[in-house]
Design a protein around this motif. Structure first.
Motif, PDB file in Angstrom:
ATOM      1  N   SER A 209     -11.530   9.992  28.999  1.00 27.13           N
ATOM      2  CA  SER A 209     -11.383   8.826  28.267  1.00 27.13           C
ATOM      3  C   SER A 209     -10.426   7.827  28.611  1.00 27.13           C
ATOM      4  N   ALA A 210      -9.241   8.374  29.242  1.00 25.81           N
ATOM      5  CA  ALA A 210      -8.046   7.436  29.588  1.00 25.81           C
ATOM      6  C   ALA A 210      -8.410   6.778  30.519  1.00 25.81           C
ATOM      7  N   GLY A 211      -9.413   6.876  31.423  1.00 25.66           N
ATOM      8  CA  GLY A 211      -9.834   6.218  32.481  1.00 25.66           C
ATOM      9  C   GLY A 211      -9.594   6.688  33.992  1.00 25.66           C
ATOM     10  N   GLN A 212      -8.237   7.739  33.817  1.00 26.71           N
ATOM     11  CA  GLN A 212      -7.552   8.251  34.899  1.00 26.71           C
ATOM     12  C   GLN A 212      -7.265   9.621  34.836  1.00 26.71           C
ATOM     13  N   GLY A 213      -8.241  10.206  34.559  1.00 26.68           N
ATOM     14  CA  GLY A 213      -8.232  11.932  34.338  1.00 26.68           C
ATOM     15  C   GLY A 213      -8.207  12.603  35.457  1.00 26.68           C
ATOM     16  N   ALA A 214      -7.923  13.751  35.468  1.00 30.05           N
ATOM     17  CA  ALA A 214      -7.724  14.861  36.480  1.00 30.05           C
ATOM     18  C   ALA A 214      -7.071  14.650  37.740  1.00 30.05           C
ATOM     19  N   SER A 215      -7.731  13.832  38.673  1.00 28.92           N
ATOM     20  CA  SER A 215      -7.000  13.472  39.882  1.00 28.92           C
ATOM     21  C   SER A 215      -6.333  12.058  39.880  1.00 28.92           C
ATOM     22  N   CYS A 216      -6.320  11.416  38.908  1.00 25.61           N
ATOM     23  CA  CYS A 216      -5.590  10.154  38.312  1.00 25.61           C
ATOM     24  C   CYS A 216      -6.142   9.110  39.517  1.00 25.61           C
ATOM     25  N   GLY A 217      -7.284   8.917  39.936  1.00 25.86           N
ATOM     26  CA  GLY A 217      -7.888   7.883  40.733  1.00 25.86           C
ATOM     27  C   GLY A 217      -7.067   8.047  42.386  1.00 25.86           C
ATOM     28  N   LYS A 218      -6.484   9.453  42.725  1.00 26.45           N
ATOM     29  CA  LYS A 218      -6.154   9.297  43.990  1.00 26.45           C
ATOM     30  C   LYS A 218      -6.794  10.250  44.794  1.00 26.45           C
ATOM     31  N   GLY A 219      -8.169  10.450  44.564  1.00 28.75           N
ATOM     32  CA  GLY A 219      -9.000  11.517  45.559  1.00 28.75           C
ATOM     33  C   GLY A 219      -8.936  12.645  45.122  1.00 28.75           C
ATOM     34  N   MET A 220      -9.321  13.682  46.043  1.00 27.03           N
ATOM     35  CA  MET A 220      -9.149  14.934  45.786  1.00 27.03           C
ATOM     36  C   MET A 220      -7.836  15.602  46.215  1.00 27.03           C
TER      37      MET A 220
END
Length: 151
Positions: free
Chosen positions: A24-35
Motif C-alpha cells: 500500500s506504500a507503493g514501494q513494498g518488498a523489493s522497493c522497486g529495485k527488482g529481484m
C-alpha cells in the motif's frame, strides 16, 4: 521579501519514499529495485570506474610522467660549434645554412643552441636563440637578430 519568505508553493512538496513498508506504500518488498543482484542490495551500487572485478581502465593505462603540449613549437636546431666553420662576418639565416649544407631541413623556423665554442664574428638571424648561444655569438663580436616564427 526576506529569505524566510521564500518557501515552496502549497502542495508542491513531495513526501519521501518509504521503502519496504508493504504494497500500500507503493514501494513494498523489493522497493522497486527488482529481484536480486548487486544493485538491489542496501548500500547502493559500485563506485565509479568499477568493472565487476576486471582490472579497471585507470589501472590498465600506463602512468604518465608528464602531459605533452598540444601546440608545441618546433624548431630546426643547430649548435654554435657548427657555425664556427662559416667565414667571418657572414650573414647566417636558415636559407644560407641550407646552401652550406649544415642544415638538411627548412620545415621549421631556425633556433640556435649554445653547445660548443665560437670565435668567428657572425650576423645571425634566427627565430630563437638559447641564452648561452646568444652570449657566445655576441662574445665573438657577432650580432643576434630575432625573426618572426614564420620567417
Amino acid at each position: 521579501m526576506r529569505i524566510q519568505d521564500a518557501v515552496p508553493k502549497a502542495g508542491s512538496k513531495k513526501r519521501r519514499r518509504r521503502l519496504g513498508r508493504g504494497i500500500s506504500a507503493g514501494q513494498g518488498a523489493s522497493c522497486g529495485k527488482g529481484m536480486r543482484g548487486q544493485k538491489s542490495r542496501s548500500g547502493g551500487s559500485t563506485r565509479p570506474g568499477f568493472e565487476g572485478g576486471q582490472l579497471p581502465l585507470y589501472r590498465r593505462l600506463p602512468k604518465l610522467k608528464h602531459f605533452t603540449l598540444i601546440n608545441r613549437k618546433h624548431y630546426t636546431t643547430i649548435n654554435v660549434s657548427q657555425l664556427a666553420s662559416l667565414p667571418a662576418s657572414s650573414e647566417v639565416t636558415l636559407a644560407s645554412l641550407m646552401e652550406a649544407g649544415l642544415v638538411t631541413s627548412n620545415k621549421w623556423p631556425l633556433k640556435i643552441l649554445g653547445d660548443g665554442e665560437l670565435n668567428v664574428p657572425l650576423n645571425v638571424k634566427a627565430a630563437a636563440f638559447s641564452a648561452s648561444a646568444r652570449a657566445k655569438i655576441e662574445a665573438a663580436g657577432g650580432s643576434c637578430e630575432v625573426l618572426g616564427a614564420n620567417a
